[in-house]
Design a protein around this motif. Structure first.
Motif, mmCIF file in Angstrom:
data_model
loop_
_atom_site.group_PDB
_atom_site.id
_atom_site.type_symbol
_atom_site.label_atom_id
_atom_site.label_comp_id
_atom_site.label_asym_id
_atom_site.label_seq_id
_atom_site.Cartn_x
_atom_site.Cartn_y
_atom_site.Cartn_z
ATOM 1 N N ASP A 94 48.862 47.770 48.955
ATOM 2 C CA ASP A 94 48.768 46.599 50.064
ATOM 3 C C ASP A 94 47.791 45.526 48.701
ATOM 4 O OD1 ASP A 94 49.130 44.061 50.882
ATOM 5 O OD2 ASP A 94 48.404 45.124 52.871
ATOM 6 N N SER A 148 46.271 43.230 49.678
ATOM 7 C CA SER A 148 45.274 42.779 50.607
ATOM 8 C C SER A 148 44.055 43.869 50.315
ATOM 9 C CB SER A 148 45.026 42.066 51.643
ATOM 10 O OG SER A 148 46.260 43.456 52.801
ATOM 11 N N GLU A 162 41.637 41.940 47.636
ATOM 12 C CA GLU A 162 41.026 40.874 47.836
ATOM 13 C C GLU A 162 39.931 41.484 48.661
ATOM 14 O OE1 GLU A 162 44.551 39.041 49.325
ATOM 15 O OE2 GLU A 162 45.631 38.744 46.768
ATOM 16 N N ALA A 163 40.170 41.867 50.113
ATOM 17 C CA ALA A 163 38.471 42.019 50.636
ATOM 18 C C ALA A 163 37.910 42.908 49.990
ATOM 19 C CB ALA A 163 39.685 43.019 51.856
#
Length: 296
Positions: A188, A190, A193-194
């Motif tokens: 994922d 994300s 990104e986190a």
């Protein structure tokens, strides 16, 4: 109604077994039967077809056979040096080729994967000429003044091993890269990104996110690469012929020599073959344990 249902279930089961039976018979005939025959053959000794039962004599001979021990040593040098380099290189390439901003990604992926679908004999012969004393590699090194005299890539024991390592790394890195690339694309976005928001650098993302999430794939490619290296034959046979002397010989080449080059000793050749099986089983268990797989 119950009788009708039972008949239908029986017919469905019979049809299923009919389809499975063909595969089972073929697997048993072409896989298990040869394996059992090879195991029985490993308990016999003699030249050609004149074989007599020898018990575990062939297996005892392994520990005193200097040529076998040399072949094992060479094979494990290839394994210990080449497999980690190839796995790490494949990981790095897969991360680079997964970059959204990289142009011509399709071209680079194809170019790196292409070596593993080329003919083993053809690419081995090409490498033999490239790394010859007057080959292209030495010509470039001399032109760039990186060396003062040609490197004996094929005629020196040390450099012959280096040549084999370069050859198999070139061929199989792209193969492993495809597995990693497919796995990375299933992570994922994300998660990364986190990590960026938290201030994680690219190297931290690689070691703390990518590698842990790719652990099953890394284990799989490590085991398959280990198996492939223990069975290494084509490159050695076509590039160095196991030379100089037996300095670059492998276990598989020794099996070939026992069967077809020396006085045919098929019983002992089968014994050497089963030694590879034992090594693969032991190393696979070790890799599972190191990876922390509780089911190993």
């Amino acid at each position: 109604m119950r009788a009708t249902g039972s008949v239908l279930r029986w017919k469905a089961s019979a049809v299923g077994w009919l389809f499975v039976t063909a595969a089972v018979v073929l697997i048993a005939l072409f896989y298990f039967y040869p394996m059992i025959q090879a195991l029985l053959l490993s308990l016999q000794t003699g030249t050609g077809s004149n074989l007599t039962f020898n018990g575990l004599g062939n297996y005892q001979r392994l520990f005193t056979d200097s040529m076998f021990l040399t072949a094992v040593k060479n094979t494990f040098i290839y394994l210990i040096v080449q497999v980690p380099i190839m796995v790490l290189l494949a990981l790095i390439l897969s991360v680079m080729l997964n970059d959204r901003n990289l142009k011509w990604k399709g071209f680079f992926r194809t170019a790196i994967f292409l070596p593993c679908i080329t003919s083993l004999v053809a690419y081995s012969v090409i490498f033999k000429y490239l790394f010859a004393g007057d080959g292209l590699v030495n010509m470039l090194l001399l032109q760039l003044h990186l060396v003062s005299e040609p490197i004996p890539w094929i005629t020196d024991p040390f450099w012959a091993k280096i040549t084999i390592i370069i050859a198999i790394t070139w061929r199989w890195t792209g193969y492993n890269m495809i597995f990693y690339l497919s796995a990375i694309q299933n992570i994922d976005p994300s998660v990364y990104e986190a990590a960026k928001i938290d201030g994680a650098s690219a190297s931290k993302q690689f070691f703390q996110i990518t590698i842990p999430l790719l652990k099953p794939i890394i284990l799989f490619t490590s085991i398959t690469s280990t198996i492939g290296t223990l069975q290494l034959f084509d490159e050695v046979m076509n590039i160095t012929q196991g030379g100089p002397g037996n300095a670059s010989s492998t276990i598989s080449q020794y099996i070939y020599n026992l069967s077809f080059k020396y006085a045919a000793n098929f019983g002992y050749a089968a014994t050497v073959s089963y030694s590879i099986v034992v090594m693969i089983v032991i190393l696979s268990i070790v890799q599972f344990k190191v990876a922390g797989d509780r089911d190993a």
